[in-house]
Design a protein around this motif. Sequence first.
Motif, short mmCIF file in Angstrom:
data_model
loop_
_atom_site.label_atom_id
_atom_site.label_comp_id
_atom_site.label_asym_id
_atom_site.label_seq_id
_atom_site.Cartn_x
_atom_site.Cartn_y
_atom_site.Cartn_z
N VAL A 161 -0.31 64.27 11.02
CA VAL A 161 -0.71 62.90 11.36
C VAL A 161 -0.10 62.58 12.72
O VAL A 161 1.12 62.54 12.85
N VAL A 162 -0.97 62.38 13.71
CA VAL A 162 -0.48 62.17 15.08
C VAL A 162 -0.84 60.76 15.55
O VAL A 162 -1.87 60.19 15.15
N LYS A 163 0.01 60.19 16.37
CA LYS A 163 -0.24 58.87 16.94
C LYS A 163 -0.95 59.05 18.28
O LYS A 163 -0.38 59.55 19.24
N LEU A 164 -2.23 58.63 18.33
CA LEU A 164 -3.01 58.78 19.56
C LEU A 164 -2.77 57.63 20.53
O LEU A 164 -2.81 57.80 21.75
N TRP A 165 -2.55 56.46 19.96
CA TRP A 165 -2.39 55.26 20.80
C TRP A 165 -1.62 54.24 19.97
O TRP A 165 -1.46 54.42 18.76
N ASP A 166 -1.19 53.22 20.60
CA ASP A 166 -0.50 52.16 19.88
C ASP A 166 -1.44 51.56 18.83
O ASP A 166 -2.47 50.97 19.17
N GLY A 167 -1.10 51.75 17.56
CA GLY A 167 -1.93 51.23 16.49
C GLY A 167 -3.04 52.15 16.04
O GLY A 167 -3.83 51.79 15.17
N VAL A 168 -3.11 53.36 16.62
CA VAL A 168 -4.19 54.30 16.29
C VAL A 168 -3.59 55.65 15.88
O VAL A 168 -2.87 56.27 16.67
N LEU A 169 -3.89 56.10 14.66
CA LEU A 169 -3.45 57.39 14.16
C LEU A 169 -4.64 58.34 14.04
O LEU A 169 -5.79 57.89 13.95
N ALA A 170 -4.37 59.64 14.02
CA ALA A 170 -5.43 60.63 13.85
C ALA A 170 -4.94 61.76 12.97
O ALA A 170 -3.77 62.15 13.03
N VAL A 171 -5.86 62.29 12.16
CA VAL A 171 -5.57 63.45 11.32
C VAL A 171 -6.63 64.50 11.61
O VAL A 171 -7.78 64.37 11.16
N PRO A 172 -6.31 65.54 12.38
CA PRO A 172 -7.28 66.61 12.62
C PRO A 172 -7.31 67.56 11.42
O PRO A 172 -6.32 68.23 11.12
N MET A 173 -8.44 67.62 10.73
CA MET A 173 -8.58 68.47 9.55
C MET A 173 -9.10 69.84 9.98
O MET A 173 -10.07 69.94 10.75
N ILE A 174 -8.45 70.90 9.47
CA ILE A 174 -8.87 72.27 9.79
C ILE A 174 -8.93 73.06 8.50
O ILE A 174 -7.98 73.08 7.72
N GLY A 175 -10.06 73.72 8.26
CA GLY A 175 -10.20 74.55 7.06
C GLY A 175 -10.85 73.81 5.91
O GLY A 175 -11.39 72.71 6.06
N VAL A 176 -10.79 74.44 4.74
CA VAL A 176 -11.44 73.90 3.55
C VAL A 176 -10.69 72.67 3.05
O VAL A 176 -9.47 72.66 3.00
N LEU A 177 -11.44 71.65 2.67
CA LEU A 177 -10.84 70.41 2.17
C LEU A 177 -11.01 70.36 0.66
O LEU A 177 -12.10 70.16 0.15
N ASP A 178 -9.89 70.57 -0.07
CA ASP A 178 -9.94 70.52 -1.53
C ASP A 178 -9.11 69.35 -2.04
O ASP A 178 -8.56 68.57 -1.27
N SER A 179 -9.03 69.23 -3.38
CA SER A 179 -8.36 68.06 -3.98
C SER A 179 -6.89 67.97 -3.60
O SER A 179 -6.40 66.90 -3.22
N SER A 180 -6.16 69.10 -3.72
CA SER A 180 -4.72 69.06 -3.44
C SER A 180 -4.46 68.75 -1.97
O SER A 180 -3.53 68.00 -1.63
N ARG A 181 -5.28 69.30 -1.10
CA ARG A 181 -5.08 69.06 0.33
C ARG A 181 -5.42 67.60 0.67
O ARG A 181 -4.73 66.97 1.48
N THR A 182 -6.49 67.08 0.06
CA THR A 182 -6.85 65.68 0.29
C THR A 182 -5.73 64.75 -0.14
O THR A 182 -5.41 63.77 0.55
N GLN A 183 -5.11 65.07 -1.28
CA GLN A 183 -4.01 64.24 -1.77
C GLN A 183 -2.84 64.26 -0.80
O GLN A 183 -2.24 63.21 -0.52
N MET A 184 -2.54 65.43 -0.25
CA MET A 184 -1.44 65.54 0.71
C MET A 184 -1.74 64.77 1.98
O MET A 184 -0.88 64.05 2.52
#
Length: 281
Positions: A161-184
Motif C-alpha cells: 500500500v503506497v501513498k501516491l499523494w496527500d490523501g491518495v493511496l494506491a495498491v498495485p495488484m500483481i498475480g492471481v487474486l484469491d480470497s486469502s490475498r484479498t483479505q490481506m
Amino acid sequence: MREEFEALLATVREEEKDVVDAWLTEARLTDTGARRAAETEARDILSQLRQALENGGDPSRLDTAAWAPLREVLGDLSKTRAAKGQSAADTSMFLLALKKPLFSSLQRRLAANPEAMATSLWSLSTTVDKLAQHTVGIYQQAREEIIRRQQEELLELSTPVVKLWDGVLAVPMIGVLDSSRTQMVMEALLQKIVETGSELAIIDITGVPTVDTLVAQHLLKTVTAIRLMGADCIISGIRPQIAQTIVHLGIDLQGVRTKATLADALALALQQTGWRVSRDK
C-alpha cells in the motif's frame, strides 16, 4: 529393560566414540565442516538414546516420556536441516546410517547366542527405522512452516500500500487474486486509510492476468469496505480484454469508477481531492 536391549545399552555406553566414527563414515561425510557438525549431532543422539534406555524406555513406544529428550534432539536436527534446504531423505539416511555400526557391535557381543542376536538386531532395526521416520515427519512440518511463512512474506511484498499523494493511496495488484490475498489487501489498505486519514484509494489491477466472477466479487468487497471507512475508491488497469470479459460475464460495476491506467486514476483522484497540477512553462 527387555533383554534384547541390554547389549545395545552396553554398546552406547562403552563404544560411543567408535560408534560415532563408524556412523559418520557410513554416512559418507567427507567435508570437514559438515563432518564436525554431524559429529556433534551424532553424539547428542547417542547420549539421549543411552539415557532413554537407562530410564527404561521401551523402543516400541517412542511416544512415551522416556523418549521425549531424544525426540526433541531429532526435532531440532530436522528443523535445522530443513532451514538449510537439505532434503528429508538426507536427514533420514543420516539416521539410518547408524544401523551398521550398532549391528556390528551387537554381532560381536552376542556371537555366542545367535537367538538373542537375531532378536536384538531386529529390535534395533525397527527402533532406528522409527527414529528416522520421526525425523521425516518433523522435517515435513518444518518445511511446511517455512513455505507458509515465505508465502505470507511474498503476499505482503506483492501487495504494497503506497501513498501516491496527500490523501491518495494506491495498491498495485500483481498475480492471481484469491480470497486469502484479498483479505490481506483489504486489511492492509483499511489500516493505512486509518493511519493516514486518506480520502481515496486506487486499486490497480494492471498486473492481474485475468478477471472472472470471483475476482470481481473480491474487488467489490474491497470497494465496499473502503467506502464503509469513509473513503472512496477507483479501480485502474481496466484493459480492453478485461473490459470485454467483465461485460461478457455480466458483472455489475455500476457505482465503481474505473480507469484504463494508473496515471488516469491518479489524475481523477487529484481532481476529486481538490488538487490541480499544472506544467511549468
